[in-house]
Motif scaffolding. Sequence first.
Motif, short mmCIF file in Angstrom:
data_model
loop_
_atom_site.label_atom_id
_atom_site.label_comp_id
_atom_site.label_asym_id
_atom_site.label_seq_id
_atom_site.Cartn_x
_atom_site.Cartn_y
_atom_site.Cartn_z
N CYS A 162 -7.52 9.50 -8.29
CA CYS A 162 -7.89 9.18 -6.90
C CYS A 162 -8.79 7.95 -6.85
CB CYS A 162 -8.59 10.37 -6.26
SG CYS A 162 -7.49 11.73 -5.79
N ALA A 163 -9.76 7.87 -7.76
CA ALA A 163 -10.68 6.73 -7.79
C ALA A 163 -9.91 5.43 -8.00
CB ALA A 163 -11.72 6.92 -8.88
N ARG A 164 -8.94 5.43 -8.90
CA ARG A 164 -8.20 4.21 -9.21
C ARG A 164 -7.22 3.85 -8.10
NH1 ARG A 164 -8.27 2.80 -15.15
NH2 ARG A 164 -10.01 4.03 -15.96
N LEU A 165 -6.57 4.85 -7.51
CA LEU A 165 -5.67 4.58 -6.39
C LEU A 165 -6.44 3.99 -5.21
CD1 LEU A 165 -3.48 7.81 -6.43
CD2 LEU A 165 -2.62 5.49 -6.80
N ALA A 166 -7.58 4.60 -4.87
CA ALA A 166 -8.37 4.11 -3.74
C ALA A 166 -8.89 2.70 -4.00
CB ALA A 166 -9.53 5.07 -3.46
N ALA A 167 -9.31 2.43 -5.25
CA ALA A 167 -9.82 1.11 -5.58
C ALA A 167 -8.74 0.04 -5.45
CB ALA A 167 -10.38 1.11 -7.00
N ARG A 168 -7.47 0.43 -5.57
CA ARG A 168 -6.37 -0.52 -5.44
C ARG A 168 -5.86 -0.63 -4.01
NH1 ARG A 168 -3.75 0.58 -11.38
NH2 ARG A 168 -2.88 -1.49 -11.40
N MET A 191 0.84 -1.20 0.00
CA MET A 191 0.00 0.00 0.00
C MET A 191 0.87 1.25 0.00
SD MET A 191 -2.73 1.37 2.84
CE MET A 191 -1.42 1.97 3.90
N LEU A 192 0.57 2.19 -0.88
CA LEU A 192 1.28 3.46 -0.93
C LEU A 192 0.47 4.54 -0.22
CD1 LEU A 192 2.39 3.59 -4.68
CD2 LEU A 192 3.86 3.13 -2.71
N ARG A 193 1.17 5.49 0.36
CA ARG A 193 0.55 6.72 0.85
C ARG A 193 0.78 7.78 -0.22
NH1 ARG A 193 4.19 6.96 6.08
NH2 ARG A 193 5.62 6.45 4.37
N VAL A 194 -0.30 8.25 -0.84
CA VAL A 194 -0.20 9.15 -1.98
C VAL A 194 -1.00 10.41 -1.71
CG1 VAL A 194 -0.46 9.39 -4.47
CG2 VAL A 194 -0.04 7.12 -3.49
N LEU A 195 -0.34 11.56 -1.87
CA LEU A 195 -1.02 12.85 -1.84
C LEU A 195 -1.22 13.29 -3.29
CD1 LEU A 195 -2.03 15.53 -0.55
CD2 LEU A 195 0.35 16.29 -0.57
N VAL A 196 -2.47 13.54 -3.69
CA VAL A 196 -2.79 13.96 -5.05
C VAL A 196 -3.23 15.41 -5.01
CG1 VAL A 196 -4.23 13.56 -7.09
CG2 VAL A 196 -3.48 11.62 -5.68
N GLY A 228 8.95 13.55 2.91
CA GLY A 228 9.78 12.38 2.60
C GLY A 228 9.29 11.60 1.40
N ALA A 229 8.66 12.30 0.44
CA ALA A 229 7.98 11.63 -0.67
C ALA A 229 8.73 11.80 -1.98
CB ALA A 229 6.56 12.19 -0.82
N PRO A 240 3.92 12.25 6.59
CA PRO A 240 4.66 11.25 5.80
C PRO A 240 3.85 10.73 4.61
CG PRO A 240 4.90 10.84 8.15
CD PRO A 240 3.86 11.91 8.02
N GLN A 241 4.48 10.77 3.44
CA GLN A 241 3.86 10.26 2.21
C GLN A 241 4.93 9.49 1.43
OE1 GLN A 241 0.70 10.54 1.50
NE2 GLN A 241 -0.01 12.24 2.79
N ASP A 242 4.47 8.57 0.61
CA ASP A 242 5.39 7.88 -0.30
C ASP A 242 5.53 8.61 -1.62
OD1 ASP A 242 5.91 5.57 1.42
OD2 ASP A 242 3.81 5.08 1.07
N VAL A 243 4.43 9.16 -2.12
CA VAL A 243 4.41 9.84 -3.42
C VAL A 243 3.53 11.08 -3.31
CG1 VAL A 243 3.86 9.67 -5.88
CG2 VAL A 243 4.68 7.65 -4.65
N VAL A 244 4.00 12.19 -3.84
CA VAL A 244 3.14 13.34 -4.13
C VAL A 244 2.92 13.34 -5.64
CG1 VAL A 244 2.97 15.85 -4.22
CG2 VAL A 244 3.82 14.73 -2.15
N MET A 245 1.66 13.18 -6.05
CA MET A 245 1.31 13.22 -7.48
C MET A 245 0.72 14.61 -7.76
SD MET A 245 -1.28 10.92 -9.83
CE MET A 245 -0.59 9.37 -9.29
#
Length: 328
Positions: A18-24, A1-6, A106-107, A67-72
């Motif tokens: 967001c819909a696709r990330l949440a669904a995964r 699981m990733l922590r993603v800020l969009v 830290g992303a 803390p996030q893994d990715v900022v999109m």
Amino acid sequence: MLRVLVTGAAGLIGGEVCARLAARGHAVTAMVRRNPEVRGNDGALVDGLRVVRGDVTLPLMGLAPEPQDVVMHCAAHLDFDAPEAELHAVNVAGTQNALDHAREAGAAFLHVSTAYVCGDRDGHIVEGPVPEGTCFTNRYEASKAAGERVVEASGLRFVIARPSIVLGDSATGAIRDFPSLCNVFRLMARGKVTRLPVAGGATFDCVPIDHVAEGLVALAERMDEAAAGHFHLVGDEPMPVAELAAGVARVPHFPDPEIVPPEGYEPEGPLAQRMIATFGPYFTRSPRFDDSRFRAATGLACPPTDRAWLDRLIAYGIKRGYLPSPPA
């Protein structure tokens, strides 16, 4: 699981991502500015995410970094005609603020740009940094290229994704919000533009929203492998600009627009004049975007962007009432 800020999560691309990330099953923080509703391309509210208010024009986007893994970074000013200062504040300085936030969180940074940072170049366009001396056809393109340079100089682990002109779903033609290019269809369908000035061989590169959103999610899930890469999220084949008029002409209750040479063309009125001011350069060139690095990194290939897809886009526009319905 990733922590993603969009960022830009209320927008067309941001909402579907967001819909696709949440669904995964990823943990999604959706940053919005004014509109608090995050909706997928189907118009449904996206469940399973956290919505926060922020503003890319503020330091750290006005948010306390977590803390996030990715900022999109999907947020952008999309108006080709906007003043240079406005475009710079969002697309360049705003990108720097998003980068500063990612550094504090830290992303890694996944930056959504545009394939049309190619400027006025024609022919084969590779997936790499924008060459020095590139001439741009509008201030929007220039601002997005400048935003890319800020990302490249950040020292963060980054990926730059470059969608072309985003249109409706590959299977259904559905699109939640009609982008500015659709105004060209609308003007021709309503008979406000009867002549379209197109250079011989000119093409648009149009891409379905589902391919773009799926591609962004795939890149977010592969940031280590894709790091420092530039990736084109584009159609499987460029679409001849003349096909826009042909698609309108295939609808029985629409007019039959005429394709004319750009030389000597006189706009038919203020609407046509505005269309030419905005899209005129796109009617005269034919960039061919190489997406081999994107396909190798993600395993994704774009569905056909052909005449049948264009017909589905137009049919959906009629169904939604965006384009004129048949007479009773």
